[in-house]
Design a protein around this motif. Structure first.
Motif, PDB file in Angstrom:
ATOM      1  N   VAL A  27       6.355   3.995   1.313  1.00  0.00           N
ATOM      2  CA  VAL A  27       6.262   5.379   1.756  1.00  0.00           C
ATOM      3  C   VAL A  27       6.753   6.274   0.619  1.00  0.00           C
ATOM      4  CG1 VAL A  27       6.938   7.073   3.493  1.00  0.00           C
ATOM      5  CG2 VAL A  27       6.587   4.676   4.153  1.00  0.00           C
ATOM      6  N   LEU A  28       5.810   6.937  -0.029  1.00  0.00           N
ATOM      7  CA  LEU A  28       6.108   7.711  -1.226  1.00  0.00           C
ATOM      8  C   LEU A  28       6.228   9.206  -0.974  1.00  0.00           C
ATOM      9  CD1 LEU A  28       3.820   5.836  -3.763  1.00  0.00           C
ATOM     10  CD2 LEU A  28       6.278   5.567  -3.394  1.00  0.00           C
ATOM     11  N   ALA A  29       5.816   9.655   0.202  1.00  0.00           N
ATOM     12  CA  ALA A  29       5.910  11.083   0.499  1.00  0.00           C
ATOM     13  C   ALA A  29       6.185  11.284   1.981  1.00  0.00           C
ATOM     14  CB  ALA A  29       4.628  11.802   0.112  1.00  0.00           C
ATOM     15  N   GLN A  30       7.047  12.267   2.253  1.00  0.00           N
ATOM     16  CA  GLN A  30       7.297  12.730   3.611  1.00  0.00           C
ATOM     17  C   GLN A  30       7.417  14.244   3.532  1.00  0.00           C
ATOM     18  OE1 GLN A  30      10.183  10.563   6.146  1.00  0.00           O
ATOM     19  NE2 GLN A  30      10.588   9.330   4.327  1.00  0.00           N
ATOM     20  N   ALA A  31       6.815  14.927   4.500  1.00  0.00           N
ATOM     21  CA  ALA A  31       6.872  16.381   4.515  1.00  0.00           C
ATOM     22  C   ALA A  31       6.825  16.875   5.952  1.00  0.00           C
ATOM     23  CB  ALA A  31       5.709  16.972   3.718  1.00  0.00           C
ATOM     24  N   ILE A  32       7.289  18.107   6.122  1.00  0.00           N
ATOM     25  CA  ILE A  32       7.206  18.792   7.410  1.00  0.00           C
ATOM     26  C   ILE A  32       6.450  20.087   7.183  1.00  0.00           C
ATOM     27  CG2 ILE A  32       8.467  19.825   9.329  1.00  0.00           C
ATOM     28  CD1 ILE A  32      10.869  18.088   8.573  1.00  0.00           C
ATOM     29  N   VAL A  33       5.420  20.304   7.989  1.00  0.00           N
ATOM     30  CA  VAL A  33       4.657  21.545   7.916  1.00  0.00           C
ATOM     31  C   VAL A  33       4.594  22.163   9.309  1.00  0.00           C
ATOM     32  CG1 VAL A  33       3.254  20.792   5.948  1.00  0.00           C
ATOM     33  CG2 VAL A  33       2.419  20.409   8.288  1.00  0.00           C
ATOM     34  N   PRO A  34       4.360  23.477   9.394  1.00  0.00           N
ATOM     35  CA  PRO A  34       4.218  24.114  10.711  1.00  0.00           C
ATOM     36  C   PRO A  34       2.912  23.694  11.383  1.00  0.00           C
ATOM     37  CG  PRO A  34       3.847  25.707   8.964  1.00  0.00           C
ATOM     38  CD  PRO A  34       4.274  24.428   8.298  1.00  0.00           C
ATOM     39  N   ASP A  35       2.801  24.010  12.659  1.00  0.00           N
ATOM     40  CA  ASP A  35       1.581  23.745  13.425  1.00  0.00           C
ATOM     41  C   ASP A  35       0.490  24.730  13.008  1.00  0.00           C
ATOM     42  OD1 ASP A  35       2.117  21.661  15.683  1.00  0.00           O
ATOM     43  OD2 ASP A  35       3.900  22.938  15.696  1.00  0.00           O
ATOM     44  N   ASP A  36       0.075  24.607  11.782  1.00  0.00           N
ATOM     45  CA  ASP A  36      -0.953  25.467  11.202  1.00  0.00           C
ATOM     46  C   ASP A  36      -2.080  24.551  10.740  1.00  0.00           C
ATOM     47  OD1 ASP A  36      -2.601  26.986   9.579  1.00  0.00           O
ATOM     48  OD2 ASP A  36      -0.981  27.810   8.368  1.00  0.00           O
ATOM     49  N   PRO A  37      -3.227  24.573  11.423  1.00  0.00           N
ATOM     50  CA  PRO A  37      -4.293  23.642  11.082  1.00  0.00           C
ATOM     51  C   PRO A  37      -4.725  23.693   9.625  1.00  0.00           C
ATOM     52  CG  PRO A  37      -4.904  24.966  13.000  1.00  0.00           C
ATOM     53  CD  PRO A  37      -3.583  25.458  12.518  1.00  0.00           C
ATOM     54  N   ALA A  38      -4.739  24.879   9.032  1.00  0.00           N
ATOM     55  CA  ALA A  38      -5.134  24.984   7.621  1.00  0.00           C
ATOM     56  C   ALA A  38      -4.141  24.262   6.720  1.00  0.00           C
ATOM     57  CB  ALA A  38      -5.262  26.451   7.213  1.00  0.00           C
ATOM     58  N   GLU A  39      -2.860  24.393   7.015  1.00  0.00           N
ATOM     59  CA  GLU A  39      -1.841  23.715   6.201  1.00  0.00           C
ATOM     60  C   GLU A  39      -1.879  22.205   6.415  1.00  0.00           C
ATOM     61  OE1 GLU A  39       2.782  24.307   4.847  1.00  0.00           O
ATOM     62  OE2 GLU A  39       1.824  25.797   6.131  1.00  0.00           O
ATOM     63  N   VAL A  40      -2.088  21.776   7.651  1.00  0.00           N
ATOM     64  CA  VAL A  40      -2.216  20.342   7.934  1.00  0.00           C
ATOM     65  C   VAL A  40      -3.413  19.782   7.183  1.00  0.00           C
ATOM     66  CG1 VAL A  40      -2.648  18.607   9.722  1.00  0.00           C
ATOM     67  CG2 VAL A  40      -1.054  20.493  10.176  1.00  0.00           C
ATOM     68  N   ALA A  41      -4.569  20.432   7.314  1.00  0.00           N
ATOM     69  CA  ALA A  41      -5.783  19.951   6.648  1.00  0.00           C
ATOM     70  C   ALA A  41      -5.613  19.920   5.135  1.00  0.00           C
ATOM     71  CB  ALA A  41      -6.975  20.826   7.037  1.00  0.00           C
ATOM     72  N   SER A  42      -4.994  20.955   4.580  1.00  0.00           N
ATOM     73  CA  SER A  42      -4.771  21.011   3.138  1.00  0.00           C
ATOM     74  C   SER A  42      -3.897  19.853   2.663  1.00  0.00           C
ATOM     75  CB  SER A  42      -4.126  22.349   2.775  1.00  0.00           C
ATOM     76  OG  SER A  42      -3.763  22.367   1.416  1.00  0.00           O
ATOM     77  N   THR A  43      -2.839  19.571   3.406  1.00  0.00           N
ATOM     78  CA  THR A  43      -1.947  18.466   3.033  1.00  0.00           C
ATOM     79  C   THR A  43      -2.687  17.131   3.137  1.00  0.00           C
ATOM     80  OG1 THR A  43      -0.028  19.728   3.789  1.00  0.00           O
ATOM     81  CG2 THR A  43       0.264  17.344   3.521  1.00  0.00           C
ATOM     82  N   LEU A  44      -3.448  16.941   4.198  1.00  0.00           N
ATOM     83  CA  LEU A  44      -4.209  15.691   4.351  1.00  0.00           C
ATOM     84  C   LEU A  44      -5.194  15.509   3.203  1.00  0.00           C
ATOM     85  CD1 LEU A  44      -4.921  15.687   8.204  1.00  0.00           C
ATOM     86  CD2 LEU A  44      -3.143  14.411   6.962  1.00  0.00           C
ATOM     87  N   TYR A  67       0.837  -1.197   0.000  1.00  0.00           N
ATOM     88  CA  TYR A  67       0.000   0.000   0.000  1.00  0.00           C
ATOM     89  C   TYR A  67       0.869   1.242   0.000  1.00  0.00           C
ATOM     90  CZ  TYR A  67      -4.404  -2.406   0.640  1.00  0.00           C
ATOM     91  OH  TYR A  67      -5.515  -3.190   0.447  1.00  0.00           O
ATOM     92  N   ARG A  68       0.359   2.288  -0.636  1.00  0.00           N
ATOM     93  CA  ARG A  68       1.048   3.572  -0.721  1.00  0.00           C
ATOM     94  C   ARG A  68       0.751   4.380   0.536  1.00  0.00           C
ATOM     95  NH1 ARG A  68      -1.496   6.444  -4.643  1.00  0.00           N
ATOM     96  NH2 ARG A  68       0.323   7.691  -5.084  1.00  0.00           N
ATOM     97  N   ALA A  69       1.799   4.960   1.126  1.00  0.00           N
ATOM     98  CA  ALA A  69       1.654   5.702   2.375  1.00  0.00           C
ATOM     99  C   ALA A  69       2.437   7.012   2.317  1.00  0.00           C
ATOM    100  CB  ALA A  69       2.141   4.853   3.547  1.00  0.00           C
ATOM    101  N   ALA A  70       2.083   7.909   3.241  1.00  0.00           N
ATOM    102  CA  ALA A  70       2.770   9.183   3.369  1.00  0.00           C
ATOM    103  C   ALA A  70       2.879   9.528   4.851  1.00  0.00           C
ATOM    104  CB  ALA A  70       2.005  10.281   2.635  1.00  0.00           C
ATOM    105  N   VAL A  71       3.928  10.279   5.198  1.00  0.00           N
ATOM    106  CA  VAL A  71       4.174  10.673   6.585  1.00  0.00           C
ATOM    107  C   VAL A  71       4.303  12.194   6.644  1.00  0.00           C
ATOM    108  CG1 VAL A  71       5.737  10.486   8.553  1.00  0.00           C
ATOM    109  CG2 VAL A  71       5.344   8.483   7.074  1.00  0.00           C
ATOM    110  N   LEU A  72       3.497  12.802   7.509  1.00  0.00           N
ATOM    111  CA  LEU A  72       3.495  14.245   7.670  1.00  0.00           C
ATOM    112  C   LEU A  72       3.930  14.604   9.085  1.00  0.00           C
ATOM    113  CD1 LEU A  72       2.765  17.038   6.473  1.00  0.00           C
ATOM    114  CD2 LEU A  72       0.476  16.722   7.468  1.00  0.00           C
ATOM    115  N   THR A  73       5.042  15.315   9.203  1.00  0.00           N
ATOM    116  CA  THR A  73       5.498  15.812  10.495  1.00  0.00           C
ATOM    117  C   THR A  73       4.950  17.222  10.670  1.00  0.00           C
ATOM    118  OG1 THR A  73       7.499  14.489  10.425  1.00  0.00           O
ATOM    119  CG2 THR A  73       7.513  16.387  11.912  1.00  0.00           C
ATOM    120  N   VAL A  74       4.323  17.459  11.830  1.00  0.00           N
ATOM    121  CA  VAL A  74       3.748  18.765  12.135  1.00  0.00           C
ATOM    122  C   VAL A  74       4.597  19.389  13.240  1.00  0.00           C
ATOM    123  CG1 VAL A  74       1.682  20.010  12.842  1.00  0.00           C
ATOM    124  CG2 VAL A  74       1.466  17.882  11.512  1.00  0.00           C
TER     125      VAL A  74
END
Length: 170
Positions: A38-55, A3-10
């Motif tokens: 695991v096809l994607a990994q990213a780091i975003v700030p603790d910004d709910p709009a950016e987290v939601a957009s990435t998800l 399965y294809r997966a992604a990891v987002l660090t906030v």
């Protein structure tokens, strides 16, 4: 086929390069060891709009079967990953949330302060993990045995969001 997966660090500090992210790579390694691609990994700030957009983008556009976040599940004013996740999911998976907190309590009473959620958006399972590498590992190890079955259930046809041997998704 995995399965294809992604990891987002906030992480505010991680997104600014002020600290090295160890939880994201640790989570990605555990997932890869369990057979996920695991096809994607990213780091975003603790910004709910950016987290939601990435998800949303990773679930709707990229079609990942599994998206795991790390960070932003505590009690500070900036810890809003659960709220961002609740904004985008269709259905919660409370058993996973309960299992992670219960397992964490075997290691530290601080686990009861974690607010991570798990849920489904379309055919994508989204799981929030704590930001510390140790806690992220412990939480992921708790739910790892059911992740493939959960992805199988969401795929329905047994193949959505899987990576073919040629590297193309079907």
């Amino acid at each position: 086929m995995p399965y294809r997966a992604a990891v987002l660090t906030v992480s505010d500090r991680g997104s600014r390069g002020e600290t090295v992210d160890t939880s994201g790579p640790a989570v990605a390694a555990l997932l890869a060891g369990a057979g996920f691609e695991v096809l994607a990994q990213a780091i975003v700030p603790d910004d709910p709009a950016e987290v939601a957009s990435t998800l949303r983008r990773w679930a709707d556009d990229a079609g990942y079967a599994l998206v795991v976040t790390t960070g932003g599940t505590g009690l500070t004013a900036r810890d809003l990953t659960p709220e961002a996740t609740l904004e985008v999911i269709d259905t919660r998976v409370p058993g996973m949330e309960e299992a992670m907190r219960a397992a964490g309590l075997a290691h530290t009473p601080m686990a009861m302060l974690s607010r991570g959620v798990a849920g489904v958006r379309g055919r994508t399972l989204i799981v929030n993990l704590p930001g510390s590498e140790r806690a992220a590992r412990e939480n992921l190890e708790t739910v790892l045995p059911v992740l493939t079955h959960a992805c199988d259930s969401l795929a329905g046809d047994g193949g959505a969001a899987r990576v073919s041997h040629e590297g193309e998704s079907r």
